[in-house]
Design a protein around this motif. Structure first.
Motif, PDB file in Angstrom:
ATOM      1  N   ILE A  71       0.845  -1.191   0.000  1.00 29.94           N
ATOM      2  CA  ILE A  71       0.000   0.000   0.000  1.00 29.94           C
ATOM      3  C   ILE A  71       0.885   1.247   0.000  1.00 29.94           C
ATOM      4  O   ILE A  71       1.756   1.398   0.846  1.00 29.94           O
ATOM      5  N   ILE A  72       0.657   2.130  -0.962  1.00 34.72           N
ATOM      6  CA  ILE A  72       1.444   3.356  -1.079  1.00 34.72           C
ATOM      7  C   ILE A  72       0.699   4.545  -0.483  1.00 34.72           C
ATOM      8  O   ILE A  72       1.258   5.334   0.272  1.00 34.72           O
ATOM      9  N   THR A  73      -0.568   4.705  -0.838  1.00 35.14           N
ATOM     10  CA  THR A  73      -1.380   5.786  -0.289  1.00 35.14           C
ATOM     11  C   THR A  73      -2.372   5.217   0.720  1.00 35.14           C
ATOM     12  O   THR A  73      -3.235   4.414   0.357  1.00 35.14           O
ATOM     13  N   PRO A  74      -2.283   5.590   1.993  1.00 31.04           N
ATOM     14  CA  PRO A  74      -3.262   5.135   2.978  1.00 31.04           C
ATOM     15  C   PRO A  74      -4.641   5.730   2.684  1.00 31.04           C
ATOM     16  O   PRO A  74      -4.765   6.871   2.229  1.00 31.04           O
ATOM     17  N   GLY A  75      -5.656   4.970   2.966  1.00 29.18           N
ATOM     18  CA  GLY A  75      -7.018   5.380   2.675  1.00 29.18           C
ATOM     19  C   GLY A  75      -7.480   6.623   3.390  1.00 29.18           C
ATOM     20  O   GLY A  75      -8.473   7.239   2.981  1.00 29.18           O
ATOM     21  N   VAL A  76      -6.785   7.034   4.435  1.00 34.90           N
ATOM     22  CA  VAL A  76      -7.174   8.245   5.159  1.00 34.90           C
ATOM     23  C   VAL A  76      -7.111   9.473   4.252  1.00 34.90           C
ATOM     24  O   VAL A  76      -7.803  10.468   4.498  1.00 34.90           O
ATOM     25  N   PHE A  77      -6.308   9.412   3.194  1.00 33.09           N
ATOM     26  CA  PHE A  77      -6.199  10.553   2.275  1.00 33.09           C
ATOM     27  C   PHE A  77      -7.244  10.533   1.167  1.00 33.09           C
ATOM     28  O   PHE A  77      -7.371  11.499   0.416  1.00 33.09           O
ATOM     29  N   VAL A  78      -7.964   9.440   1.010  1.00 32.01           N
ATOM     30  CA  VAL A  78      -8.856   9.256  -0.135  1.00 32.01           C
ATOM     31  C   VAL A  78     -10.314   9.398   0.298  1.00 32.01           C
ATOM     32  O   VAL A  78     -10.770   8.718   1.217  1.00 32.01           O
ATOM     33  N   ASP A  79     -11.037  10.272  -0.398  1.00 35.63           N
ATOM     34  CA  ASP A  79     -12.443  10.513  -0.060  1.00 35.63           C
ATOM     35  C   ASP A  79     -13.405   9.688  -0.904  1.00 35.63           C
ATOM     36  O   ASP A  79     -14.429   9.227  -0.405  1.00 35.63           O
ATOM     37  N   TYR A  80     -13.074   9.519  -2.195  1.00 37.24           N
ATOM     38  CA  TYR A  80     -13.968   8.790  -3.100  1.00 37.24           C
ATOM     39  C   TYR A  80     -13.154   7.872  -4.002  1.00 37.24           C
ATOM     40  O   TYR A  80     -12.019   8.188  -4.381  1.00 37.24           O
ATOM     41  N   ILE A  81     -13.771   6.742  -4.357  1.00 34.99           N
ATOM     42  CA  ILE A  81     -13.162   5.766  -5.255  1.00 34.99           C
ATOM     43  C   ILE A  81     -14.136   5.497  -6.388  1.00 34.99           C
ATOM     44  O   ILE A  81     -15.315   5.220  -6.142  1.00 34.99           O
ATOM     45  N   ILE A  82     -13.639   5.583  -7.628  1.00 33.99           N
ATOM     46  CA  ILE A  82     -14.479   5.215  -8.755  1.00 33.99           C
ATOM     47  C   ILE A  82     -13.749   4.174  -9.598  1.00 33.99           C
ATOM     48  O   ILE A  82     -12.523   4.110  -9.617  1.00 33.99           O
ATOM     49  N   SER A  83     -14.510   3.367 -10.319  1.00 33.23           N
ATOM     50  CA  SER A  83     -13.930   2.335 -11.173  1.00 33.23           C
ATOM     51  C   SER A  83     -13.501   2.931 -12.504  1.00 33.23           C
ATOM     52  O   SER A  83     -14.192   3.761 -13.093  1.00 33.23           O
ATOM     53  N   SER A  84     -12.347   2.489 -12.983  1.00 29.07           N
ATOM     54  CA  SER A  84     -11.830   2.982 -14.253  1.00 29.07           C
ATOM     55  C   SER A  84     -12.465   2.254 -15.427  1.00 29.07           C
ATOM     56  O   SER A  84     -13.021   1.164 -15.294  1.00 29.07           O
TER      57      SER A  84
END
Length: 230
Positions: A207-220
């Motif tokens: 894991i490079i970016t911890p989820g605490v920094f991410v607000d939304y996830i969308i599928s590519s």
């Protein structure tokens, strides 16, 4: 698929995060690691007058270059624009403001913004008028430095290979580039990912970016931009 953290959504649902005149930070290097679905949605919505922060202006029809080439950006803060001749023409015609920042300094300014620092000190470009123009200087331990302001944005957009429900991100090889730094520096961070997996599916060491920094996830859409280098 259960979504216990509420971060998984659609590209249409996050479009209310984008608006005219905003500052948008993006990951990617010449299109590699730039989120194509999000960029296309921004274009479709007609967002304009953007201030863009990222490594470069992509290619005319790839990555962030699509936004620049269609005249939707007011200003760009980047290390270079040479891969997009349209960006160069817009700059020379006075239709695009460009702030150049050396690549390493740009990355560090973004990192500083992500960790809450107001600025960094650098001796890079002290004698370069383009780099040092209008920047304050600071004396420390007998040496003089340029004060390089930290960079943040209303929204950061990044592209990753995998994400779990919490938003922990894994990047694919060179697509990693500036994405981890950009993910930290946005008030809102939206990750476009190729694969979404349940919690516990990712190796913590990868894991490079911890989820605490991410607000939304969308599928590519599954587009692989590495072909741009071939």
């Amino acid at each position: 698929m259960e979504n216990p953290f509420g971060k998984i959504t659609t590209v249409g649902a996050v479009m209310n995060c984008f608006y005219d005149g905003m500052t948008l930070m993006f990951g990617g290097f010449g299109g590699v690691g730039t989120p194509p679905t999000i960029i296309d949605a921004i274009l479709d919505k007609g967002i304009q007058d953007l201030t863009l922060i990222g490594n470069d202006t992509g290619f005319p029809h790839i990555g962030i270059g699509k936004i620049v080439s269609r005249g939707r950006a007011r200003k760009v803060i980047a290390s270079h624009i040479g891969s997009n001749p349209i960006a160069g023409k817009l700059m020379h015609d006075g239709k695009l403001e460009v702030e150049f920042s050396p690549q390493g300094i740009l990355a560090e300014r973004i990192r500083a913004g992500g960790v809450g620092l107001p600025a960094i000190l650098s001796d890079i470009g002290m004698d370069n008028e383009i780099v040092s123009r209008d920047k304050p200087r600071y004396q420390l331990h007998g040496n003089e430095y340029l004060v390089e302001t930290a960079l943040t944005a209303e929204v950061s957009i990044v592209y990753a290979k995998k994400a779990d429900f919490y938003g922990n991100l894994i990047y694919d090889k060179s697509a990693r580039n500036t994405n981890p730094l950009v993910a930290m520096a946005g008030e809102i961070t939206i990750a476009e990912v190729e694969e979404i997996v349940p919690m516990g599916s990712l190796d913590p060491d990868e894991i490079i970016t911890p989820g605490v920094f991410v607000d939304y996830i969308i599928s590519s859409q599954g587009v692989n931009w590495r072909w741009a280098w071939e």
